[in-house]
Motif scaffolding. Structure first.
Motif, PDB file in Angstrom:
ATOM      1  N   SER A  83      24.411  27.891   8.507  1.00 38.43           N
ATOM      2  CA  SER A  83      25.390  28.860   9.011  1.00 38.43           C
ATOM      3  C   SER A  83      26.197  29.605   7.942  1.00 38.43           C
ATOM      4  CB  SER A  83      26.365  28.139   9.947  1.00 38.43           C
ATOM      5  OG  SER A  83      27.192  27.265   9.192  1.00 38.43           O
ATOM      6  N   HIS A  84      26.033  29.269   6.653  1.00 39.63           N
ATOM      7  CA  HIS A  84      26.931  29.889   5.673  1.00 39.63           C
ATOM      8  C   HIS A  84      26.242  31.021   4.905  1.00 39.63           C
ATOM      9  CE1 HIS A  84      30.371  30.468   3.263  1.00 39.63           C
ATOM     10  NE2 HIS A  84      30.037  29.711   2.228  1.00 39.63           N
ATOM     11  N   ASP A 133      27.591  37.616  15.765  1.00 43.13           N
ATOM     12  CA  ASP A 133      27.724  39.089  15.747  1.00 43.13           C
ATOM     13  C   ASP A 133      27.094  39.696  14.491  1.00 43.13           C
ATOM     14  OD1 ASP A 133      29.588  38.244  13.823  1.00 43.13           O
ATOM     15  OD2 ASP A 133      31.290  39.309  14.719  1.00 43.13           O
ATOM     16  N   GLU A 196      33.939  25.270   3.406  1.00 47.99           N
ATOM     17  CA  GLU A 196      33.282  26.288   2.586  1.00 47.99           C
ATOM     18  C   GLU A 196      33.566  27.672   3.171  1.00 47.99           C
ATOM     19  OE1 GLU A 196      29.056  25.512   3.027  1.00 47.99           O
ATOM     20  OE2 GLU A 196      29.151  25.808   5.188  1.00 47.99           O
ATOM     21  N   LEU A 198      36.011  30.709   4.955  1.00 47.04           N
ATOM     22  CA  LEU A 198      37.259  31.250   4.412  1.00 47.04           C
ATOM     23  C   LEU A 198      38.521  30.469   4.821  1.00 47.04           C
ATOM     24  CD1 LEU A 198      38.647  33.529   2.759  1.00 47.04           C
ATOM     25  CD2 LEU A 198      38.986  34.719   4.941  1.00 47.04           C
ATOM     26  N   ILE A 214      39.530  35.534  -3.046  1.00 46.73           N
ATOM     27  CA  ILE A 214      39.258  36.626  -2.101  1.00 46.73           C
ATOM     28  C   ILE A 214      38.187  37.513  -2.718  1.00 46.73           C
ATOM     29  CG2 ILE A 214      40.239  38.681  -1.004  1.00 46.73           C
ATOM     30  CD1 ILE A 214      42.760  37.252  -0.601  1.00 46.73           C
TER      31      ILE A 214
HETATM   32  O1  DAU Z   1      30.706  36.625  12.269  1.00 51.25           O
HETATM   33  C1  DAU Z   1      30.238  35.361  12.616  1.00 51.25           C
HETATM   34  C2  DAU Z   1      29.890  34.592  11.364  1.00 51.25           C
HETATM   35  O2  DAU Z   1      31.120  34.253  10.739  1.00 51.25           O
HETATM   36  C3  DAU Z   1      29.055  33.351  11.618  1.00 51.25           C
HETATM   37  O3  DAU Z   1      27.811  33.733  12.153  1.00 51.25           O
HETATM   38  C4  DAU Z   1      28.851  32.554  10.328  1.00 51.25           C
HETATM   39  O4  DAU Z   1      28.159  31.348  10.610  1.00 51.25           O
HETATM   40  C5  DAU Z   1      30.216  32.243   9.743  1.00 51.25           C
HETATM   41  O5  DAU Z   1      30.053  31.571   8.513  1.00 51.25           O
HETATM   42  C6  DAU Z   1      31.028  33.522   9.552  1.00 51.25           C
HETATM   43  O6  DAU Z   1      30.458  34.337   8.512  1.00 51.25           O
HETATM   44  P1  DAU Z   1      31.372  35.059   7.401  1.00 51.25           P
HETATM   45  O7  DAU Z   1      30.553  35.320   6.217  1.00 51.25           O
HETATM   46  O8  DAU Z   1      32.124  36.195   8.015  1.00 51.25           O
HETATM   47  O9  DAU Z   1      32.419  33.847   7.155  1.00 51.25           O
HETATM   48  P2  DAU Z   1      33.124  33.297   5.826  1.00 51.25           P
HETATM   49  O10 DAU Z   1      34.184  32.349   6.258  1.00 51.25           O
HETATM   50  O11 DAU Z   1      32.128  32.820   4.832  1.00 51.25           O
HETATM   51  O12 DAU Z   1      33.821  34.593   5.232  1.00 51.25           O
HETATM   52  C7  DAU Z   1      34.770  35.319   5.984  1.00 51.25           C
HETATM   53  C8  DAU Z   1      35.182  36.511   5.161  1.00 51.25           C
HETATM   54  O13 DAU Z   1      35.924  36.031   4.024  1.00 51.25           O
HETATM   55  C9  DAU Z   1      34.012  37.296   4.602  1.00 51.25           C
HETATM   56  O14 DAU Z   1      34.339  38.681   4.577  1.00 51.25           O
HETATM   57  C10 DAU Z   1      33.860  36.776   3.178  1.00 51.25           C
HETATM   58  C11 DAU Z   1      35.289  36.416   2.805  1.00 51.25           C
HETATM   59  N1  DAU Z   1      35.440  35.281   1.863  1.00 51.25           N
HETATM   60  C12 DAU Z   1      34.785  34.116   2.120  1.00 51.25           C
HETATM   61  C13 DAU Z   1      34.892  33.039   1.241  1.00 51.25           C
HETATM   62  C14 DAU Z   1      34.142  31.760   1.523  1.00 51.25           C
HETATM   63  C15 DAU Z   1      36.254  35.398   0.743  1.00 51.25           C
HETATM   64  O15 DAU Z   1      36.884  36.466   0.548  1.00 51.25           O
HETATM   65  N2  DAU Z   1      36.386  34.340  -0.117  1.00 51.25           N
HETATM   66  C16 DAU Z   1      35.728  33.166   0.087  1.00 51.25           C
HETATM   67  O16 DAU Z   1      35.852  32.238  -0.757  1.00 51.25           O
END
Ligand code: DAU
Ligand code: NAD
Length: 363
Positions: A83-84, A133, A196, A198, A214
């Motif tokens: 999922s990541h 999405d 892992e 955000l 970020i």
């Molecule tokens: O939209 C649904 C999706 O949301 C799911 O299908 C995924 O399984 C789930 O992991 C999530 O995906 P994202 O890539 O949007 O989630 P994430 O928490 O990894 O990141 C959220 C936002 O934050 C994205 O724009 C990237 C940013 N981010 C993420 C991390 C891990 C950062 O800015 N810094 C970070 O260290």
């Protein structure tokens, strides 16, 4: 009884716990227990006769067949996935294997089982596929939100593998008449989310006095939904959704990443202030962007509201507060995870992401 794949992961575990709070229909959780699967998420069900666990890979057809023959479920809720997004960039193979081949294997096992059912059991059987999405791609600032008829345009190996799984699920309905339901949901947050992602990463790093990374300038937008609301949406789709239909699920809650992180810092400042009196926002650090980073996701969730009467119950404020309080109360859960394989991931993923321009205090 129902089967829940991926029930030891974040959303799956929340779903299983919620399900057994709402009714007594037994659950078999099927999970391979990858790095993201954690039986501690289901620890409160120990000794509960309504719940059983099978450690199984969804790519293992023989194991799946044996479980169907033994338990004869009336529905399958398919959460199991890699999922990541960041991990899919480092190593896409596991995503194709689990999300595409695993979903294909699930569908074949389900098709064989369902074909052997008769009468009401066959009529009422459902396979609910939990998707994302991200299959719709990335929106510009003024584009309309994703609806169920938005064309697919996945941009990461993760979203491409989920898109592949969605197409297979659709095809099994169209070709074989399998009674499937698909949900495409926006970003979830809440208890038991692996740190892992955000929101839990920022909470854990803030409390550990570490940088809050970020990507890019923090202006990417996500539509955040509290996990408990996702669970109620899935229950509604399972109970009343029309076979073959897709339902988008979202929080009507678009936020930039920078706003999310600043809000987290504000709530933490209030309920668990730093000992030196400084704001957690001083830990914000802008780092190198994610390759191919989607700019904006937004969900048009009118269909599920119109047809099934579902709307999120939590606001971002109430959901975030609940989430932060859960992480504060469950420090041991976080510590256990952060002491294992996780360290290796953090080292590999963030080590060479040079800080671009550390934010000023209160940024
Ligand atoms: O939209 C649904 C999706 O949301 C799911 O299908 C995924 O399984 C789930 O992991 C999530 O995906 P994202 O890539 O949007 O989630 P994430 O928490 O990894 O990141 C959220 C936002 O934050 C994205 O724009 C990237 C940013 N981010 C993420 C991390 C891990 C950062 O800015 N810094 C970070 O260290
Ligand atoms: P997660 O990574 O926290 O949990 C995934 C679970 O699947 C883990 O328990 C893992 O052990 C299990 N799993 C992985 N590979 C497996 C395999 N081959 N066989 C059996 N089990 C396996 O994921 P999550 O965030 O809970 O997401 C659950 C589902 O919801 C996924 O399908 C994901 O695409 C979807 N989704 C997630 C979000 C989100 O914001 N997290 C949003 C929309 C949709």
């Amino acid at each position: 009884m129902i089967f829940v794949t991926g029930g030891a992961g974040f959303i799956g575990a929340n779903f299983v716990l919620d399900w057994l709070k709402q009714n007594d229909e037994p659950v078999l959780t099927l999970d391979k227990l990858t790095y993201a699967g954690n039986l501690a998420n289901l620890a409160s069900l120990e000794g509960d006769a309504r719940h059983a666990f099978a450690q199984v890979d969804i790519c293992d057809r023989a194991a799946l067949d044996a479980l169907y023959a033994e338990h004869r479920p009336r529905a399958v809720l398919h959460f199991a996935a890699e999922s990541h997004v960041d991990r899919s960039i480092h190593g896409p193979g596991a995503f194709v294997q689990t999300n595409v081949v695993g979903t294909f294997t699930m569908l074949e096992a389900v098709r064989a089982y369902w074909s052997g059912l008769a009468g009401e059991a066959r009529e009422m059987f459902r396979f609910l596929h939990v998707s994302t999405d991200e299959v719709y791609g990335s929106l510009g600032p003024d584009d309309a939100a994703f609806s169920e008829v938005t064309p697919y345009a996945p941009n990461s190996p993760y979203s491409a593998s989920k898109a592949g799984s969605d197409h297979l699920v659709r095809a099994y309905h169209h070709t074989y008449g399998l009674p499937v339901l698909t949900t495409n949901c926006s970003n979830n947050y809440g208890p038991y989310q692996f740190p892992e992602k955000l929101i839990p990463l920022v909470i854990a790093n803030a409390l550990d006095g570490q940088p809050l990374p970020i990507y890019g300038d923090g202006s990417n937008v996500r539509d955040w939904l509290y996990v408990g609301d996702h669970c109620t949406a899935i229950r509604a789709v399972l109970a009343k959704g029309r076979p073959g239909e897709v339902y988008n699920v979202g929080g009507w809650n678009e936020q930039t990443n920078l706003t999310v992180v600043k809000t987290l810092c504000q709530v933490l400042d209030e309920i668990s202030p730093r000992s030196d009196g400084a704001s957690y926002a001083t830990q914000i650090t802008f780092v190198k962007d994610r390759p191919g980073h989607d700019r904006r996701y937004a969900i048009d969730a009118r269909k599920i509201e119109r047809e099934l009467g579902w709307r999120p119950a939590e606001t971002f404020e109430t959901g975030l507060r609940k989430t932060i309080e859960w992480y504060l109360a469950n420090g041991e859960w976080v510590r256990q995870i952060r002491s294992g394989e996780y360290q290796h991931w953090i080292e590999t993923h963030y080590r060479n992401r040079d800080a671009a321009h550390p934010a000023k205090e209160g940024a």
